[in-house]
Design a protein around this motif. Structure first.
Motif, PDB file in Angstrom:
ATOM      1  N   LYS A   1      22.843  66.401  10.452  1.00 11.54           N
ATOM      2  CA  LYS A   1      23.959  65.576   9.991  1.00 11.54           C
ATOM      3  C   LYS A   1      23.527  64.689   8.838  1.00 11.54           C
ATOM      4  N   GLU A   2      22.336  64.170   8.927  1.00 13.86           N
ATOM      5  CA  GLU A   2      21.826  63.350   7.835  1.00 13.86           C
ATOM      6  C   GLU A   2      21.788  64.133   6.533  1.00 13.86           C
ATOM      7  N   LEU A   3      21.415  65.378   6.654  1.00 11.24           N
ATOM      8  CA  LEU A   3      21.259  66.202   5.461  1.00 11.24           C
ATOM      9  C   LEU A   3      22.573  66.827   5.010  1.00 11.24           C
ATOM     10  N   GLY A   4      23.613  66.549   5.741  1.00 12.75           N
ATOM     11  CA  GLY A   4      24.893  67.087   5.348  1.00 12.75           C
ATOM     12  C   GLY A   4      25.051  68.564   5.667  1.00 12.75           C
TER      13      GLY A   4
END
Lengths: 165, 165
Positions: free
Chosen positions: B159-162
């Motif tokens: 999620k952080e990395l999209g």
DNA sequence: GATGTCGTCATCCTTTCGGATGATTTTGCT
DNA sequence: AGCAAAATCATCCGAAAGGATGACGACATC
């Protein structure tokens, strides 16, 4: 979608009836059972393939969903720009209403948040200065209240309900 | 691809033989022909669906990016909840740049997405018609590429990395 | 003082995950 | 046709997670 099942049933019934009928009239030969079975098998296999294709076909032309699906195709993130989905620069305010009517305690939510950040039970235990068993208990209770069987599921539910950022 | 036809033939033969055998042994009842036919029909329809799905499964090439349809699951939220965190009304566009420079394959990402939704390996395996071992392999590779040790961590990183909605 | 909730910890047992590794098959590309 | 990447499946093993249950102390409330 439901129509296909209907068609399926109809065709099935007709086919069976027909075959049964013809069996007693014209196809009285040796090994008629095998022939019969093979026929049904082949027909239905073909029908199944068709059905499988049809119900899982990607809709290109029907209404609303398509529009969006096509649009996103060109959305490419420029270069190596990280800029990854800034979760929230705004401090997160958990949905206390949801929390309360699910009966989730503050401690449980706290641990749930750490779970969501990818920590193991042991890491959580160390971070909070409690035993691993305690963490597991809190987890179990939280999972139960969330109706989750796994921690990933609990996290997912927690986010859906606005309990987690 | 050829193997499927082979399997098809094999299963077909075995099934017919089995049914024929059992018919003369155990299923000597009224209307056994109908039962027999229905059984064959259902089994082969199921098999056909499976086969249809399998042989026509989309392979996403590097040139043409096929986008998956996003299923927006509606979550029931009791009354006073102020619509927290609408998951995504807009179809999610994964950060392909990040994906590529981490070397994460489409399949791995696909499985990662299911992990993020809280499914167990077994559930994922069933949903994708592959073995649990395969899911585990994909998971392991994805986790490695993401530098994650646990699935919750992998989801968080994703999620952080999209990569994930 | 009784009751109830919450946090803490434990034990036992089962299931699930994850790591390491190797093999085979499918597929895309040249 | 041949190569490389990706996908598939397997097995072994240890670690982590989860379920069930019981217990105990602190604290608030009635």
């Amino acid at each position: 979608m439901k129509r296909h099942v209907l068609i399926f049933g109809l065709v099935g019934g007709l086919l069976i009836a027909t075959l049964q009928y013809t069996e007693y009239r014209f196809v009285i030969i040796e090994h008629s059972v095998e022939v019969y079975g093979a026929l049904v098998a082949i027909l239905f296999a073909a029908f199944g393939i068709w059905l499988g294709l049809r119900i899982t076909r990607r809709r290109e032309t029907t209404n609303e969903i398509v529009r969006e699906t096509v649009v996103v195709k060109e959305v490419l993130v420029p270069a190596e720009a990280p800029a990854p989905f800034v979760p929230n620069s705004v401090p997160f305010a958990p949905n206390t209403t949801q929390q309360q009517n699910l009966g989730i305690t503050a401690r449980e939510l706290e641990i749930l948040a750490l779970v969501a950040r990818g920590l193991s039970n042991r890491e959580i235990a160390n971070q909070l200065f409690v035993s691993e068993n305690t963490v597991k208990t809190h987890c179990a209770r939280a999972f139960d209240k969330l109706g989750a069987a796994r921690r990933t599921q609990a996290v997912q539910r927690g986010k859906e309900l606005g309990l987690l950022p």
